[in-house]
Design a protein around this motif. Structure first.
Motif: not given
Length: 295
Positions: A40-41, A73, A32, A35-37
């Motif tokens: 979201l993806r 990821e 988190r 690679h927070p995105q």
């Protein structure tokens, strides 16, 4: 009885170490931050599953390909949804069939990565009383693809159980290309179960010994290839004359996939013991093997 015929080497599935969820949570927390995105993806992908479910042509919407496309990821975001299911209904698909499709897809997509750190997660899903049959099959396949002795012995132990859990484990044994697993399948085939199970076991033996699978880089126990393919071929030739119709096709198809170098000699030995009508049937099998289109 079929399940009683499985190897007694593994009578009880091992219990995961109690700290495994803590270790997974540490990985998820680290992901988190870095690679927070990716989280979201995955949320966006999950939000589309209801629409996929509404248009599905099969029992389940095929979610695994899209989840795999999210890239490496997405591993820990997907693991989080499996190991620590959210109680927030708004983050889940609305339709029950869509939620099932998402879960199966998450297991298949993460299982394809063959990450040994996830073995306790697959064990938990297989042990849980409320795991749906389709998730059991996906989890058994994920555990099998680890191709460790622990995975093989766990699947053998699960396969001794009645019902969907045992069926899922038995089907997955062919994907766990270890000699102990192939021997368990051979014993199960020798027990002469019902026709449907014989087809499943024959296909699993074809998976275990598949000459093409053994050419892929992901296979681990390469030193066992020769023995696994030989054991599979021996079991399939042993039952061939006692089968007919769709079961015989499944057995012969598996023999073509395994294509063990010992197969012609095994057929010749069976022919020497057979009556003339059966010799003709074995001659037909030899000819099919000679013209093997999978070579």
């Amino acid at each position: 009885m079929l399940l009683a015929a499985l190897s007694a080497q593994a009578t009880e599935a091992p219990t995961p170490h109690p700290a495994w969820k803590h270790l997974l949570q540490e990985q998820i927390t680290r992901a988190r931050r870095t690679h927070p995105q990716a989280f979201l993806r995955l949320a966006v992908a999950a939000s589309r599953v209801d629409a996929m479910d509404a248009k599905k042509q099969a029992t389940l919407a095929a979610t695994a390909p899209g989840l795999r496309a999210l890239g490496p990821e997405a591993l820990w975001p997907m693991v989080e949804r499996l190991a620590f299911p959210s109680q927030d209904k708004s983050s889940l698909p609305m339709r029950e069939s869509a939620r099932l499709a998402l879960t199966v897809g998450l297991v298949e997509a993460t299982g394809a990565l063959r990450d040994a750190r996830l073995a306790p997660l697959w064990m938990e899903l297989l042990e849980a009383r409320d795991t749906p049959p389709l998730v059991l099959h996906a989890a058994a396949g994920a555990l099998a693809r680890l191709e460790t002795l622990d995975a093989a012995n766990a699947l053998i132990a699960f396969a001794r159980q009645e019902g969907p859990r045992g069926e899922a484990a038995l089907d997955a044994l062919g994907l766990c290309r270890r000699l102990v697993a192939t021997r368990a399948l051979a014993e199960a085939l020798d027990a002469r179960p019902d026709r449907e199970r014989m087809r499943h076991i024959a296909r699993a033996l074809g998976d275990a010994g598949s000459v093409w699978a053994w050419k892929t880089p992901g296979v681990k126990a390469r030193s066992e290839e020769g023995a696994i393919r030989r054991v599979a071929a021996e079991a399939l030739v042993r039952v061939y004359l006692g089968t007919d119709g769709d079961v015989r096709r499944a057995v012969s198809n598996a023999l073509l996939r395994v294509d063990a170098p010992e197969t012609p000699a095994l057929i010749d030995a069976a022919r020497a013991r057979a009556e003339p009508p059966q010799q003709a049937e074995l001659d037909a099998l030899s000819e099919r093997l000679r013209r093997n289109p999978l070579r």
